[in-house]
Design a protein around this motif. Structure first.
Motif, PDB file in Angstrom:
ATOM      1  N   LEU A  53       0.826  -1.205   0.000  1.00 51.32           N
ATOM      2  CA  LEU A  53       0.000   0.000   0.000  1.00 51.32           C
ATOM      3  C   LEU A  53       0.862   1.259   0.000  1.00 51.32           C
ATOM      4  CD1 LEU A  53      -2.746   1.461   0.253  1.00 51.32           C
ATOM      5  CD2 LEU A  53      -2.608   1.107   2.732  1.00 51.32           C
ATOM      6  N   LEU A  69       2.372   1.778  -3.461  1.00 48.89           N
ATOM      7  CA  LEU A  69       1.340   2.192  -4.407  1.00 48.89           C
ATOM      8  C   LEU A  69       0.960   3.658  -4.215  1.00 48.89           C
ATOM      9  CD1 LEU A  69      -0.912  -0.995  -4.262  1.00 48.89           C
ATOM     10  CD2 LEU A  69       0.367  -0.196  -6.265  1.00 48.89           C
ATOM     11  N   SER A  70       0.998   4.111  -2.972  1.00 52.13           N
ATOM     12  CA  SER A  70       0.611   5.499  -2.681  1.00 52.13           C
ATOM     13  C   SER A  70       1.586   6.505  -3.280  1.00 52.13           C
ATOM     14  CB  SER A  70       0.511   5.708  -1.165  1.00 52.13           C
ATOM     15  OG  SER A  70      -0.520   4.893  -0.618  1.00 52.13           O
ATOM     16  N   PHE A 101       0.019   6.336  -7.136  1.00 53.33           N
ATOM     17  CA  PHE A 101      -1.387   6.585  -7.442  1.00 53.33           C
ATOM     18  C   PHE A 101      -2.040   7.403  -6.332  1.00 53.33           C
ATOM     19  CE2 PHE A 101      -0.177   2.466  -9.266  1.00 53.33           C
ATOM     20  CZ  PHE A 101      -0.502   2.655 -10.594  1.00 53.33           C
ATOM     21  N   ASN A 102      -3.147   8.012  -6.680  1.00 51.50           N
ATOM     22  CA  ASN A 102      -3.927   8.773  -5.705  1.00 51.50           C
ATOM     23  C   ASN A 102      -4.956   7.873  -5.032  1.00 51.50           C
ATOM     24  OD1 ASN A 102      -3.039  11.652  -6.143  1.00 51.50           O
ATOM     25  ND2 ASN A 102      -3.671  11.152  -8.244  1.00 51.50           N
ATOM     26  N   CYS A 158      -5.188   5.501  -2.592  1.00 46.07           N
ATOM     27  CA  CYS A 158      -5.080   4.045  -2.430  1.00 46.07           C
ATOM     28  C   CYS A 158      -5.649   3.607  -1.088  1.00 46.07           C
ATOM     29  CB  CYS A 158      -3.620   3.623  -2.544  1.00 46.07           C
ATOM     30  SG  CYS A 158      -2.906   3.874  -4.181  1.00 46.07           S
ATOM     31  N   VAL A 211      -5.489  -3.908  -3.316  1.00 38.74           N
ATOM     32  CA  VAL A 211      -5.592  -2.479  -3.030  1.00 38.74           C
ATOM     33  C   VAL A 211      -6.287  -1.789  -4.209  1.00 38.74           C
ATOM     34  CG1 VAL A 211      -4.305  -0.357  -2.549  1.00 38.74           C
ATOM     35  CG2 VAL A 211      -3.502  -2.546  -1.627  1.00 38.74           C
ATOM     36  N   CYS A 247      -6.841   1.773  -6.052  1.00 39.69           N
ATOM     37  CA  CYS A 247      -6.251   3.105  -6.182  1.00 39.69           C
ATOM     38  C   CYS A 247      -6.987   3.916  -7.239  1.00 39.69           C
ATOM     39  CB  CYS A 247      -4.782   3.010  -6.580  1.00 39.69           C
ATOM     40  SG  CYS A 247      -3.719   2.217  -5.356  1.00 39.69           S
TER      41      CYS A 247
END
Length: 526
Positions: free
Chosen positions: A474, A477-478, A481-482, A484, A506, A508
């Motif tokens: 997570l 990924l953050s 991407f916005n 998540c 997750v 996102c």
């Protein structure tokens, strides 16, 4: 009492090995007083060897469909949908066979995909007998060699799965059979066949380079080097190069990704490499009861006509000891068992006749004992709740892929209908991507993408909508991407704690970066 005379390569020429008197005193001739008697015996032998091969085939066909796809198999199926002259971690032959399987059996037929390694396994039994023949073995040696190949743990354990391993084993045995025949007959035209087989082997799995290195040294240190003065070995080299050339062109065009993978893989999986790991794996791969026959095979090769084969085997084993995984040497085991069968046959002519039935029974008993960890024998539900998945990770890697696709589909269906057409499914590894691409179409899922290995080259044309990420952290990924947030967890019907169990799912929003900026951050060639 017959006397065993090692069949050495004389310094005059290889073609002189089989003169007419030599044939008359060969093990085969010693067992055949007349041609009329010899022909029925050879005919019976072929039925026996063929029957052993068919028995192995029947065993695989009866058990191959018990478990679902293993993670590698779905990767090959996806590779078959993106056929090219090269892939990051393997050459194109295996994906090409997978493409044929897709055409004949469809994308979700496990048994159909595994038919091809089953057929290869049966052929390898016959090749074991043929190699014994080329090494000087008679009828008894050939049958015992077939039994050795049929009961070999490394062959049984590999040939129920659709992987490069099986086809690599097959090509090694073809190359060694041709090379041994070249030694026996001195027929220089066989160099062209050997080169062609090496070229196909290079398009199967790059580990055959170790065998090529062994064959080169064997030629250099034996009278075979005299063949280098003729055109035939060089025609063989040309044939191998022409067959392998398309892969080389692909490598150049893509920046030599297979070289990058080869260099990074031992570091990423250091526990699987090194002399200790290599040697510790040999006992289950050879089988404890087959070790004496395996050792006798090395003795037979290095002391007789097959010395060049023995040198090639030693070189390949030495290379893998230092820089390979334990199973890389697997194709040599049936060769050494075939040579060992020749040794046993020679010793029986010295009144040690008990060796033949004892060896055959030992090999059969070993196969029965090791069968549960070599091939699927129990129903999936029994296997998943037993200790087998912890003993053989290949078993664990067949569990839960349909469940994973369903769990991703559950998250996908929560999205507004207007967003589904732009949703991208992004996975951490090829197993997760392969599961979605194998079972997802029936659930209405879009194709999955990943940055691992060859999936990196199959990047999406755009990522501008929601992203369902599987197996990725997570926090990581953050950064890409916005918005998540956790959306689920990968599980399976048996609650088996395998590699994917507990992996996060997750959800996102839109990416923070352009695709060209984002995609290289997902690249993984280890």
């Amino acid at each position: 009492m017959s006397e065993h005379r090692p069949l050495t390569i004389h310094t005059s020429a290889e073609a002189a090995v089989l003169t007419a008197p030599a044939r008359a005193s060969s093990p085969e001739a010693a067992q055949q007083p007349s041609m009329t008697r010899g022909r029925p015996r050879r005919h019976t032998e072929r039925w026996v060897v063929g029957g052993i091969a068919l028995a192995v085939l029947a065993l695989h066909l009866a058990t191959n469909g018990l478990y679902g796809f293993q993670r590698d198999e779905m990767y090959y199926l996806d590779s078959a949908r993106h056929l090219a002259w090269g892939f990051v971690d393997y050459p194109p032959l295996t994906p090409t066979i997978a493409r044929v399987s897709l055409l004949f059996f469809g994308p979700t037929n496990v048994w159909g995909l595994r038919l091809w390694p089953s057929l290869a396994g049966a052929v390898m039994v016959v090749l074991g007998a043929q190699i014994a023949h080329e090494l000087g073995g008679g009828r008894t040696a050939r049958i015992l060699a077939a039994i050795g190949a049929a009961t070999s743990p490394v062959l049984l354990g590999a040939n129920w799965l659709f992987q490069t391993v099986t086809f690599d084993q097959l090509m090694w045995l073809v190359c060694i059979w041709i090379f041994a025949r070249l030694l026996r007959t001195g027929d220089r035209r066989l160099w062209l066949a050997l080169g062609s087989a090496v070229g196909i082997g290079l398009e199967t799995k790059y580990t055959i380079v170790a065998l090529v290195a062994g064959l080169m040294l064997a030629v250099a240190v034996t009278p075979l080097r005299r063949h280098l003065r003729t055109a035939w070995p060089w025609l063989g080299v040309l044939a191998a190069g022409m067959i392998f050339l398309p892969n080389v062109v692909w490598q150049i065009a893509n920046g030599w990704p297979s070289v990058a993978f080869t260099l990074a893989h031992p570091v990423a999986q250091s526990g699987d490499f090194g002399p200790f790991a290599f040697l510790s794996e040999q006992l289950p791969l050879i089988g404890p009861l087959a070790i004496p026959l395996w050792g006798a095979g090395f003795w037979w090769l290095l002391s007789g006509r097959g010395r060049a084969v023995g040198v090639a085997a030693l070189v390949a084993a030495g290379i893998f000891l230092l820089v390979g995984k334990g199973y890389y040497i697997g194709p040599l085991h049936p060769v050494l068992l075939a040579a060992g069968a020749c040794a046993v046959e020679s010793w029986t002519r010295q009144r040690r006749r008990w060796l033949i039935p004892t060896t055959a029974v030992a090999l059969a008993v070993q196969a029965v004992v090791l069968a549960p960890i070599a091939i699927p024998l129990f129903p999936e539900s029994v296997m998943a709740r037993s200790a087998l998945p912890s003993v053989r990770t290949d078993f664990a890697d067949t569990i839960g892929w349909r469940d994973l696709a369903r769990e991703v589909a559950t998250v996908y269906r929560r999205l507004p209908v207007s967003e589904r057409s732009t949703t991208v499914i992004l996975t951490n590894n090829f197993g997760e991507a392969g599961a979605v691409n194998t079972y997802g179409p029936a659930l209405g899922l879009p194709a999955a993408v990943s940055g691992e290995l060859t999936y990196y080259y199959w990047k999406p044309t755009r990522i501008d909508g929601p992203v369902i990420a599987v197996g990725l952290d997570l926090g990581f990924l953050s950064t890409l991407f916005n918005g998540c947030a956790p959306a689920g967890t990968v599980s399976n019907s048996y609650v088996l704690d395998n590699q994917e169990f507990g992996a996060p799912i997750v959800l996102c929003g839109r990416p923070k970066l352009t695709l060209d900026q984002l995609w290289p951050r997902l690249k993984s060639f280890t």
